[in-house]
Design an enzyme around this catalytic site. Structure first.
Site, PDB file in Angstrom:
ATOM      1  N   LYS A 207     -72.111   2.316-120.713  1.00 42.86           N
ATOM      2  CA  LYS A 207     -71.023   1.613-121.406  1.00 42.86           C
ATOM      3  C   LYS A 207     -71.354   0.133-121.589  1.00 42.86           C
ATOM      4  O   LYS A 207     -71.193  -0.432-122.681  1.00 42.86           O
ATOM      5  CB  LYS A 207     -69.729   1.785-120.595  1.00 42.86           C
ATOM      6  CG  LYS A 207     -68.571   0.926-121.040  1.00 42.86           C
ATOM      7  CD  LYS A 207     -68.060   1.302-122.422  1.00 42.86           C
ATOM      8  CE  LYS A 207     -67.014   0.300-122.900  1.00 42.86           C
ATOM      9  NZ  LYS A 207     -66.585   0.546-124.261  1.00 42.86           N
ATOM     10  N   ASN A 211     -72.052  -1.936-125.206  1.00 46.00           N
ATOM     11  CA  ASN A 211     -71.282  -3.102-125.640  1.00 46.00           C
ATOM     12  C   ASN A 211     -72.158  -4.345-125.764  1.00 46.00           C
ATOM     13  O   ASN A 211     -72.013  -5.133-126.699  1.00 46.00           O
ATOM     14  CB  ASN A 211     -70.125  -3.376-124.670  1.00 46.00           C
ATOM     15  CG  ASN A 211     -68.869  -2.618-125.086  1.00 46.00           C
ATOM     16  OD1 ASN A 211     -68.907  -1.825-126.021  1.00 46.00           O
ATOM     17  ND2 ASN A 211     -67.776  -2.856-124.397  1.00 46.00           N
ATOM     18  N   CYS A 263     -62.966  -6.680-124.840  1.00 46.28           N
ATOM     19  CA  CYS A 263     -64.114  -6.006-124.228  1.00 46.28           C
ATOM     20  C   CYS A 263     -65.411  -6.806-124.249  1.00 46.28           C
ATOM     21  O   CYS A 263     -65.977  -7.082-123.194  1.00 46.28           O
ATOM     22  CB  CYS A 263     -64.340  -4.655-124.902  1.00 46.28           C
ATOM     23  SG  CYS A 263     -63.018  -3.495-124.525  1.00 46.28           S
TER      24      CYS A 263
END
Ligand SMILES: NC(=O)c1ccc[n+]([C@@H]2O[C@H](COP(=O)([O-])OP(=O)(O)OC[C@H]3O[C@@H](n4cnc5c(N)ncnc54)[C@H](O)[C@@H]3O)[C@@H](O)[C@H]2O)c1
Length: 442
Positions: A207, A211, A263
């Site tokens: 993850k 990103n 994020c």
């Protein structure tokens, strides 16, 4: 399947509503009494296209329920998804895992029968080990597996992303957990969504790597945009020329004011810290974080420059405040740094966002006049700036905008307009990385 989702924010609500729509029985838990009250009364505390309808239909079908009582959600559940926030820890930029760990302890006390505890929150590599340890410490007798299942949805397109994901990543090596997770996601298997089963640590790191890579792509094209401006080239054509190469791809190559949101900034920062802790520093992402931080405020300077170098006493109209369109999320939005830079330079600011005004007021309220639509926003302004590329701004009547303004300066930080149209409407034009564009009719 019976599923509990802990945390009814952007990810928890979308996850809960989509799982219910797959036919599962879902209980969403949150500690915020206003959120739960609002959800129980048919409200939706966040803006996400299609979410209100999806929640309403699944509540009506009795598959989706909301409560503050964690035990009520967890006791019967086959799988408990942790979807609470993991913001940047104040001071050092590590992910703040206190919410996740609190939930782990709370869950432990309530476990009954075999349960898969799934971290859907974005958590640094190794967090699953600690969640497992905490549960085991509280409840040595509990029968459970801790799995990782990071979420890749994008705000603004969250339901489509959840139901038609590019991939599902599940981190567990336990066959029982794998069986439960397969059952949870069965409707997506039937749609042939690619699923990657791997170990928990790999899943957690995947993850962050994803990103950080996307943040790097954005930052890369932003630097190329700066070079285009100096060298007289057009970044949109450069991006197109790059993106048509399948090895590169066209997404995330739109030059703009820098990445923000809930994020990328915090995940990049957390990955930097993780790399340092493991003695494997990520020098590329360290540069990405620095370049992006400086860029947001630099956009304020770009606007000042477009206004002739001195903005004191002048009025700037900001169109769009949220970090991207189709969300009300203001977390780390470039508009915050831009507003600050403009205020510091003595500008008056008028602003409008189609859905983010309530959230924006909480972070950039002081000295900003919030307006009810784009035309009211530009009235009497010297400079109009597109900060977020909401569709409604693409369709503005530029001649009308020009007529309402005091001076005719347009700064397009998202390159939404055709410069020729802007200049034809009587503006002086500044875009991002459009070095070959004629900037005014003169
Ligand atoms: N927002 C996104 O686009 C996105 C995308 C992918 C992954 N993520 C990750 O998902 C996680 C959640 O993000 P978000 O944007 O949904 O956060 P959010 O802040 O919108 O929601 C978190 C929710 O958790 C609740 N909460 C906190 N402590 C709790 C507790 N002890 N028990 C029950 N509820 C509790 C809060 O009240 C809040 O409603 C983060 O780790 C984030 O990085 C977010």
């Amino acid at each position: 399947m019976k599923i509990a989702v802990i945390g009814a924010g952007y990810v928890g609500l979308v996850t809960g509503a989509c799982f219910a729509d797959f036919g599962h029985e879902v209980r969403c838990i949150d500690t915020d009494p206003r959120k739960i009250e609002s959800l129980r009364n048919g409200g939706v505390p966040i803006y996400e296209p299609g979410l209100a309808e999806l929640i309403a239909s699944n509540v009506a079908a009795d598959r989706l329920k909301f409560d503050m009582d964690l035990g009520w959600g967890v006791r019967d559940a086959d799988a408990v998804f942790i979807a609470v926030g993991t913001p940047s820890r104040r001071g050092d930029g590590h992910a703040d895992l206190s919410y996740v760990y609190q939930v782990a302890k709370d869950i432990a006390a309530e476990l009954q029968g075999y349960t898969v505890v799934v971290t859907k929150s974005t958590v640094p590599v190794g967090t699953g080990d600690e969640v497992e340890r905490l549960i085991r410490e509280t409840r040595p007798d509990a029968d459970f597996t801790v799995a990782s299942n990071p979420e890749f949805l994008r705000e603004g397109a969250a339901i489509g992303d959840f139901k038609r994901p590019d991939r599902i990543v599940i981190g567990t090596t336990d066959p029982r957990a794998r069986e439960v997770m397969s059952e949870v996601y069965r409707p997506l298997f039937l749609n042939q969504a690619p699923i990657l089963f791997t170990d928990r640590r790999t899943s957690e790191l995947t993850k962050y790597a994803a990103n950080a890579f996307l943040a790097t792509k954005i930052t890369f094209i932003n630097e190329i945009a700066d070079l285009c401006e100096e060298a007289g080239a057009n970044v949109q054509d450069v991006a197109r020329g790059m993106g048509l190469d399948n090895r590169i791809g066209s997404k995330f190559l739109h030059a703009g004011p820098g990445f923000g949101g809930s994020c990328f900034p915090k995940d990049v920062s957390a990955l930097i810290k993780t790399g340092q802790d493991y003695g494997a520093p990520g020098r590329i992402i360290e540069a990405v974080a620095n370049v992006n931080d400086q860029r947001k405020r630099a956009m304020g300077r770009k606007i000042i420059q477009a206004a002739g170098g001195d903005i004191r006493g002048k009025t700037v109209a900001l169109l769009g405040l949220t970090f991207k369109p189709n969300t009300d999320d203001m977390r780390d939005a470039p508009s915050i740094a831009i507003t600050r830079a403009l205020k510091d330079a003595g500008a008056n600011i008028r602003a409008f966002d189609p859905v983010g005004m309530e959230q924006a007021r909480k972070v950039i309220d002081e000295g900003v006049v919030f307006c009810k639509d784009p035309y009211e926003t530009v009235a009497g302004a010297d400079v109009v700036t597109v900060v977020t590329e909401w569709d409604v701004f693409r369709a503005l009547d530029l001649t009308r905008v020009r007529g309402l303004m005091k001076s005719a300066i347009l700064v397009d930080l998202r390159n939404v307009y055709n410069p020729t149209d802007v200049i034809k409407a009587g503006f002086t034009y500044t875009g991002v990385g459009r070095g070959q564009v004629k900037t005014s009719a003169a």
